[in-house]
Design a protein around this motif. Sequence first.
Motif, PDB file in Angstrom:
ATOM      1  N   PRO A 107      58.641  44.289  36.474  1.00  0.00           N
ATOM      2  CA  PRO A 107      58.486  45.849  36.426  1.00  0.00           C
ATOM      3  C   PRO A 107      57.015  46.475  36.671  1.00  0.00           C
ATOM      4  N   GLY A 108      57.086  47.561  36.962  1.00  0.00           N
ATOM      5  CA  GLY A 108      55.807  48.249  37.368  1.00  0.00           C
ATOM      6  C   GLY A 108      55.438  47.807  38.812  1.00  0.00           C
ATOM      7  N   ASP A 127      54.671  54.243  28.136  1.00  0.00           N
ATOM      8  CA  ASP A 127      54.806  53.940  29.308  1.00  0.00           C
ATOM      9  C   ASP A 127      56.367  53.747  30.056  1.00  0.00           C
ATOM     10  N   VAL A 128      56.753  54.785  29.747  1.00  0.00           N
ATOM     11  CA  VAL A 128      58.224  54.955  30.185  1.00  0.00           C
ATOM     12  C   VAL A 128      58.026  55.867  31.495  1.00  0.00           C
ATOM     13  N   THR A 149      61.372  52.629  34.690  1.00  0.00           N
ATOM     14  CA  THR A 149      61.664  52.042  33.331  1.00  0.00           C
ATOM     15  C   THR A 149      63.193  51.861  32.872  1.00  0.00           C
ATOM     16  N   ASN A 150      63.796  53.017  32.870  1.00  0.00           N
ATOM     17  CA  ASN A 150      65.092  53.008  32.565  1.00  0.00           C
ATOM     18  C   ASN A 150      66.053  53.142  33.881  1.00  0.00           C
ATOM     19  N   TRP A 178      54.380  59.499  34.999  1.00  0.00           N
ATOM     20  CA  TRP A 178      54.809  59.848  33.527  1.00  0.00           C
ATOM     21  C   TRP A 178      55.036  61.154  33.210  1.00  0.00           C
ATOM     22  N   LEU A 181      53.799  51.243  37.293  1.00  0.00           N
ATOM     23  CA  LEU A 181      54.231  52.581  37.306  1.00  0.00           C
ATOM     24  C   LEU A 181      52.960  53.586  37.552  1.00  0.00           C
TER      25      LEU A 181
END
Length: 302
Positions: free
Chosen positions: A239-240, A255-256, A199-200, A245, A242
């Motif tokens: 993205p993803g 959802d990070v 995510t980041n 977490w 994921l």
Amino acid sequence: MTQLTPVPSDSVPGEGFAVASFNVNGIRAARRRGFDDWLDRRQPDVVGIQELRCGTDHVGQFPGYVAAVDVGSVPGRNGVAVLTRREPVAVRTWAATPPRARGLGEFAAEGRYIEVDLADRPVTVANLYLPKGGLPAELQRPGSMREKPDGGAKHARKMRFLTGFARELQRSRLTALRAGREFLLIGDLNVAYLEYDVTNWRAARKMEGFLPEEREWFGSVVGPRRLVDVVRRLHGDRPGPLTWWSWAGESFAKDVGWRIDHQLATPGLARRAVSVTVDKESSPDRRLSDHAPLVVTYADLD
């Protein structure tokens, strides 16, 4: 449960089979939280489990499945299993047959790798729990780390594993192909490969699991003629999805997270991948683990 939209592929139509990879972060805890309900509802054909974190006597039974298990020798740590509908033709663990690649000997008894030849399909499934590692010495800052600085020892250990495992993986893949089998590596690889996988991602560049040398290693084992990142192939360059977490804060709710759980398949099998789903729970209080199950459905081979 979060259902990702299935992505069309050039797969051969058929009944298909579903393969799940799930780091349960302790099978006994996961079962208390509802693992058996998930398994009964999802009904995958093959399940790779990582981080059993218990002895053989505490793994338990899985109705409708045969379990191949290597719990390792480190109490309360590691441990892998593969659940199949039928007894595998063969099961290989590093405990029984130590890896041949130089540098992996120190990991052989830790319960990190198990490989099965499926009885109902010409596929070899390997299940891996790769060491988490740590930061190299130059990135360690006392006071800004959850763990005590170790001078880069955990990072060096992980890099030794990666170097040796690349050679061992190549050997296993080619052995399967020579036997007329496709090869599938599933598991918690503790490496996110692309910017889409975190995510980041800018901040993650100085975190274990997304370091340049780790991502370079991942890139060295995938390729159109070696192993294909099935999830990325289906999900596309966005993205993803994921799969992990943190337990802390609101990472799950917002959802990070990271994509560190993978399915890497030989090209013939990868072409038959039909859909990918991450069974993310609906709320933090329903979580079975800090990971969510990663499920890929494949059309049956000819």
